[in-house]
Design a protein around this motif. Structure first.
Motif, PDB file in Angstrom:
ATOM      1  N   VAL A  94     -16.199-123.978  30.782  1.00 29.79           N
ATOM      2  CA  VAL A  94     -16.388-122.591  30.363  1.00 29.79           C
ATOM      3  C   VAL A  94     -15.498-121.655  31.165  1.00 29.79           C
ATOM      4  O   VAL A  94     -14.988-120.655  30.645  1.00 29.79           O
ATOM      5  CB  VAL A  94     -17.875-122.180  30.523  1.00 29.79           C
ATOM      6  N   ASP A  95     -15.272-121.959  32.441  1.00 30.72           N
ATOM      7  CA  ASP A  95     -14.456-121.084  33.283  1.00 30.72           C
ATOM      8  C   ASP A  95     -13.006-121.022  32.822  1.00 30.72           C
ATOM      9  O   ASP A  95     -12.261-120.101  33.205  1.00 30.72           O
ATOM     10  CB  ASP A  95     -14.499-121.565  34.735  1.00 30.72           C
ATOM     11  N   ALA A  96     -12.589-121.993  32.017  1.00 35.12           N
ATOM     12  CA  ALA A  96     -11.200-122.011  31.521  1.00 35.12           C
ATOM     13  C   ALA A  96     -11.040-121.178  30.264  1.00 35.12           C
ATOM     14  O   ALA A  96      -9.928-121.013  29.764  1.00 35.12           O
ATOM     15  CB  ALA A  96     -10.764-123.451  31.249  1.00 35.12           C
ATOM     16  N   LEU A  97     -12.123-120.660  29.707  1.00 35.96           N
ATOM     17  CA  LEU A  97     -12.085-119.837  28.512  1.00 35.96           C
ATOM     18  C   LEU A  97     -11.898-118.368  28.879  1.00 35.96           C
ATOM     19  O   LEU A  97     -12.181-117.946  29.998  1.00 35.96           O
ATOM     20  CB  LEU A  97     -13.373-120.020  27.720  1.00 35.96           C
ATOM     21  N   ALA A  98     -11.493-117.556  27.906  1.00 35.50           N
ATOM     22  CA  ALA A  98     -11.221-116.148  28.160  1.00 35.50           C
ATOM     23  C   ALA A  98     -12.094-115.271  27.268  1.00 35.50           C
ATOM     24  O   ALA A  98     -12.473-115.661  26.150  1.00 35.50           O
ATOM     25  CB  ALA A  98      -9.747-115.833  27.897  1.00 35.50           C
ATOM     26  N   ARG A  99     -12.432-114.083  27.780  1.00 31.09           N
ATOM     27  CA  ARG A  99     -13.147-113.107  26.977  1.00 31.09           C
ATOM     28  C   ARG A  99     -12.182-112.464  25.995  1.00 31.09           C
ATOM     29  O   ARG A  99     -10.982-112.367  26.237  1.00 31.09           O
ATOM     30  CB  ARG A  99     -13.766-112.029  27.870  1.00 31.09           C
ATOM     31  N   ASN A 100     -12.753-111.970  24.854  1.00 31.43           N
ATOM     32  CA  ASN A 100     -11.959-111.232  23.887  1.00 31.43           C
ATOM     33  C   ASN A 100     -12.541-109.827  23.833  1.00 31.43           C
ATOM     34  O   ASN A 100     -13.527-109.553  23.141  1.00 31.43           O
ATOM     35  CB  ASN A 100     -12.026-111.912  22.517  1.00 31.43           C
ATOM     36  N   ILE A 101     -11.940-108.933  24.620  1.00 27.89           N
ATOM     37  CA  ILE A 101     -12.454-107.571  24.753  1.00 27.89           C
ATOM     38  C   ILE A 101     -12.439-106.848  23.408  1.00 27.89           C
ATOM     39  O   ILE A 101     -13.359-106.098  23.083  1.00 27.89           O
ATOM     40  CB  ILE A 101     -11.644-106.780  25.800  1.00 27.89           C
ATOM     41  N   TYR A 102     -11.459-107.099  22.640  1.00 29.91           N
ATOM     42  CA  TYR A 102     -11.330-106.428  21.338  1.00 29.91           C
ATOM     43  C   TYR A 102     -12.516-106.777  20.449  1.00 29.91           C
ATOM     44  O   TYR A 102     -13.137-105.908  19.836  1.00 29.91           O
ATOM     45  CB  TYR A 102     -10.013-106.836  20.679  1.00 29.91           C
ATOM     46  N   LEU A 103     -12.825-108.093  20.391  1.00 29.89           N
ATOM     47  CA  LEU A 103     -13.955-108.513  19.574  1.00 29.89           C
ATOM     48  C   LEU A 103     -15.283-107.968  20.111  1.00 29.89           C
ATOM     49  O   LEU A 103     -16.170-107.573  19.348  1.00 29.89           O
ATOM     50  CB  LEU A 103     -14.023-110.044  19.503  1.00 29.89           C
ATOM     51  N   GLU A 104     -15.420-107.968  21.434  1.00 38.17           N
ATOM     52  CA  GLU A 104     -16.659-107.471  22.036  1.00 38.17           C
ATOM     53  C   GLU A 104     -16.899-106.013  21.658  1.00 38.17           C
ATOM     54  O   GLU A 104     -18.033-105.604  21.337  1.00 38.17           O
ATOM     55  CB  GLU A 104     -16.616-107.622  23.561  1.00 38.17           C
ATOM     56  N   GLU A 105     -15.836-105.206  21.723  1.00 39.36           N
ATOM     57  CA  GLU A 105     -15.982-103.790  21.366  1.00 39.36           C
ATOM     58  C   GLU A 105     -16.321-103.634  19.895  1.00 39.36           C
ATOM     59  O   GLU A 105     -17.133-102.795  19.508  1.00 39.36           O
ATOM     60  CB  GLU A 105     -14.700-103.037  21.702  1.00 39.36           C
ATOM     61  N   GLY A 106     -15.698-104.446  19.066  1.00 39.01           N
ATOM     62  CA  GLY A 106     -15.970-104.373  17.639  1.00 39.01           C
ATOM     63  C   GLY A 106     -17.402-104.777  17.311  1.00 39.01           C
ATOM     64  O   GLY A 106     -18.051-104.137  16.475  1.00 39.01           O
ATOM     65  N   LEU A 107     -17.858-105.855  17.958  1.00 41.95           N
ATOM     66  CA  LEU A 107     -19.242-106.284  17.749  1.00 41.95           C
ATOM     67  C   LEU A 107     -20.227-105.182  18.133  1.00 41.95           C
ATOM     68  O   LEU A 107     -21.238-104.949  17.455  1.00 41.95           O
ATOM     69  CB  LEU A 107     -19.549-107.541  18.567  1.00 41.95           C
ATOM     70  N   GLY A 108     -19.937-104.501  19.256  1.00 37.75           N
ATOM     71  CA  GLY A 108     -20.858-103.458  19.725  1.00 37.75           C
ATOM     72  C   GLY A 108     -20.974-102.290  18.774  1.00 37.75           C
ATOM     73  O   GLY A 108     -21.951-101.542  18.826  1.00 37.75           O
ATOM     74  N   LYS A 109     -20.003-102.109  17.887  1.00 36.29           N
ATOM     75  CA  LYS A 109     -20.023-100.981  16.963  1.00 36.29           C
ATOM     76  C   LYS A 109     -20.642-101.336  15.617  1.00 36.29           C
ATOM     77  O   LYS A 109     -20.812-100.445  14.768  1.00 36.29           O
ATOM     78  CB  LYS A 109     -18.600-100.475  16.762  1.00 36.29           C
ATOM     79  N   LEU A 110     -20.942-102.617  15.394  1.00 39.06           N
ATOM     80  CA  LEU A 110     -21.554-103.012  14.125  1.00 39.06           C
ATOM     81  C   LEU A 110     -22.926-102.376  13.960  1.00 39.06           C
ATOM     82  O   LEU A 110     -23.717-102.307  14.898  1.00 39.06           O
ATOM     83  CB  LEU A 110     -21.678-104.535  14.033  1.00 39.06           C
ATOM     84  N   LYS A 111     -23.245-101.923  12.760  1.00 42.52           N
ATOM     85  CA  LYS A 111     -24.523-101.295  12.465  1.00 42.52           C
ATOM     86  C   LYS A 111     -25.583-102.366  12.163  1.00 42.52           C
ATOM     87  O   LYS A 111     -25.327-103.327  11.430  1.00 42.52           O
ATOM     88  CB  LYS A 111     -24.391-100.365  11.264  1.00 42.52           C
ATOM     89  N   ILE A 112     -26.760-102.159  12.744  1.00 39.03           N
ATOM     90  CA  ILE A 112     -27.900-103.047  12.466  1.00 39.03           C
ATOM     91  C   ILE A 112     -29.152-102.187  12.308  1.00 39.03           C
ATOM     92  O   ILE A 112     -29.182-101.025  12.722  1.00 39.03           O
ATOM     93  CB  ILE A 112     -28.123-104.080  13.587  1.00 39.03           C
ATOM     94  N   TYR A 113     -30.171-102.798  11.688  1.00 43.35           N
ATOM     95  CA  TYR A 113     -31.472-102.152  11.624  1.00 43.35           C
ATOM     96  C   TYR A 113     -32.212-102.416  12.954  1.00 43.35           C
ATOM     97  O   TYR A 113     -31.977-103.436  13.610  1.00 43.35           O
ATOM     98  CB  TYR A 113     -32.314-102.710  10.474  1.00 43.35           C
ATOM     99  N   CYS A 114     -33.039-101.468  13.348  1.00 42.64           N
ATOM    100  CA  CYS A 114     -33.840-101.661  14.589  1.00 42.64           C
ATOM    101  C   CYS A 114     -34.645-102.955  14.468  1.00 42.64           C
ATOM    102  O   CYS A 114     -35.228-103.236  13.405  1.00 42.64           O
ATOM    103  CB  CYS A 114     -34.771-100.466  14.788  1.00 42.64           C
TER     104      CYS A 114
END
Length: 405
Positions: A66-86
């Motif tokens: 797992v330590d050899a993998l990288a985060r995808n900041i772009y995807l993380e920001e996009g996911l955080g903006k997705l609309k969901i119901y409470c």
């Protein structure tokens, strides 16, 4: 908090393909990518590595962990903006909010913030975990009637609400209780005094009941009875009766006193008779003493006649003119029965000059012997006669026993 929430079911609209995990095909959670850009959920990567698969399942590029993998900041920001119901909207299959659910539409990035203020989030009661989970918006109403809320009673003691009712009904001294007679209310602590001393409806006996007045009425009407009835006649009759009773008691006491004095005198006489029965006093006169001295050698004795102190207790006295073991006059008291006893006795070898008489006495068990020095017979012989006076008293008997020769 969001790890356990199924975000796929809460999405508003269709899931964008770019936010779909290549492995589980669900909405990405904590996305990580290989060096070639293939993205999966962190949990799916770990499942694969736990199976010893050290490569990307898409491009087969080697991955050490797992330590050899990288985060995808772009995807993380996009996911955080997705609309969901409470998550508290309780969405049904038709994507309609059920009655009583939260109607808010939020972003994935704001889930935790929203849930911390959402009125439909279930939280623990501050009073007790026994209450279970309560919606935040209903907590105020619940607290107002929570059975585990601590309440302070008027008596300054604290109880949880479910125990307070019983406390007030059975114990609390400050609770108002209705008097069973006058229907007025008093504190429990004061009710007893009210009934015993003040209640106008409580039936009571006339204060002169001890003088035989049997009238009873409620306290409020008793004064009317006292005002219209002369109780002095009852008091006088009672005093006359007590005076007569007192005279009878005085006569009884006098009779008992006379009987006790008579019985005491009888007892004293009985004790005196008993003491006299156990006593004996006499004199033993021995004539021709000089002949006795010649006849009885050392170790030989002259015995007195036997005398009785009681019907069965016989004694005699023995005199050794030349001593029993030494050349000294020896006088011995001997009992003629087998039981043990304690004897108090006194011998007196009488001298012509009474002040020169020889006294000897002691307490004995069995037949103890006493010795008396006999150095000079001057004054002890009158007309060649020796006189021995003695007093004997049996102090205690220890029971008879039998012997075999």
């Amino acid at each position: 908090m969001t790890e356990s929430i199924d975000l796929d079911k809460l999405l508003v609209g269709r899931m964008p393909e770019m936010y779909k995990c290549l492995q589980c095909k669900c909405l990405l959670k904590r996305p990580l990518q290989c060096k070639n850009g293939h993205v999966c959920c962190e949990s799916d990567w770990r499942i694969m590595f736990n199976k010893n698969k050290k490569e990307c399942h898409e491009c087969r590029v080697a991955i050490s962990g797992v330590d050899a993998l990288a985060r995808n900041i772009y995807l993380e920001e996009g996911l955080g903006k997705l609309k969901i119901y409470c998550p508290n909207s309780f969405i049904n299959l038709q994507r309609e909010a059920e009655d009583g659910g939260c109607e808010e539409t939020i972003t994935i990035g704001s889930i935790e913030t929203h849930l911390n203020i959402c009125l439909f989030t279930e939280i623990n009661c501050a009073n007790s975990s026994n209450c279970g989970k309560i919606r935040r918006g209903e907590m105020g109403t619940h607290i107002e009637q929570c059975q585990y809320e601590i309440k302070k009673c008027e008596c300054n003691h604290s109880f949880i609400r479910k125990d307070m009712e019983e406390h007030k009904a059975k114990i609390c001294p400050e609770t108002l209780i209705e008097c069973e007679y006058c229907n007025m209310k008093f504190k429990r602590i004061d009710l007893g005094d009210h009934i015993d001393e003040d209640c106008p409806k409580k039936e009571i006996s006339c204060p002169y009941s001890k003088y035989s007045c049997e009238f009873k009425t409620n306290r409020g009407e008793m004064q009317n009875h006292l005002d219209h009835y002369d109780h002095l006649v009852l008091v006088k009759n009672r005093c006359d009766y007590l005076e007569s009773l007192l005279k009878g008691l005085e006569s009884t006491v006098l009779t008992l006193k006379q009987h006790s004095e008579s019985n005491l005198n009888i007892l004293k006489n009985q004790i005196k008779d008993i003491n006299e029965q156990n006593k004996y006093s006499s004199k033993w006169i021995i004539h021709n003493w000089s002949d006795k001295v010649k006849k009885y050698q050392k170790g030989q004795c002259l015995a007195s006649p036997v005398f009785n102190i009681s019907q069965t207790k016989k004694f005699n006295i023995r005199v050794y003119p030349n001593g029993e073991k030494e050349n000294k006059l020896t006088i011995s008291l001997c009992k003629q029965f087998d039981s043990k006893c304690k004897v108090n006795y006194r011998f007196e070898v009488i001298n012509f000059d009474y002040s020169q008489s020889i006294f000897q006495g002691t307490n004995v068990y069995y037949s103890n012997i006493i010795y008396e020095d006999w150095n000079n017979t001057k004054g002890f012989l009158i007309d060649n006669t020796l006189t021995i006076g003695f007093n004997i008293k049996i102090e205690k008997l220890y029971g008879d026993y039998m012997t075999t020769a």
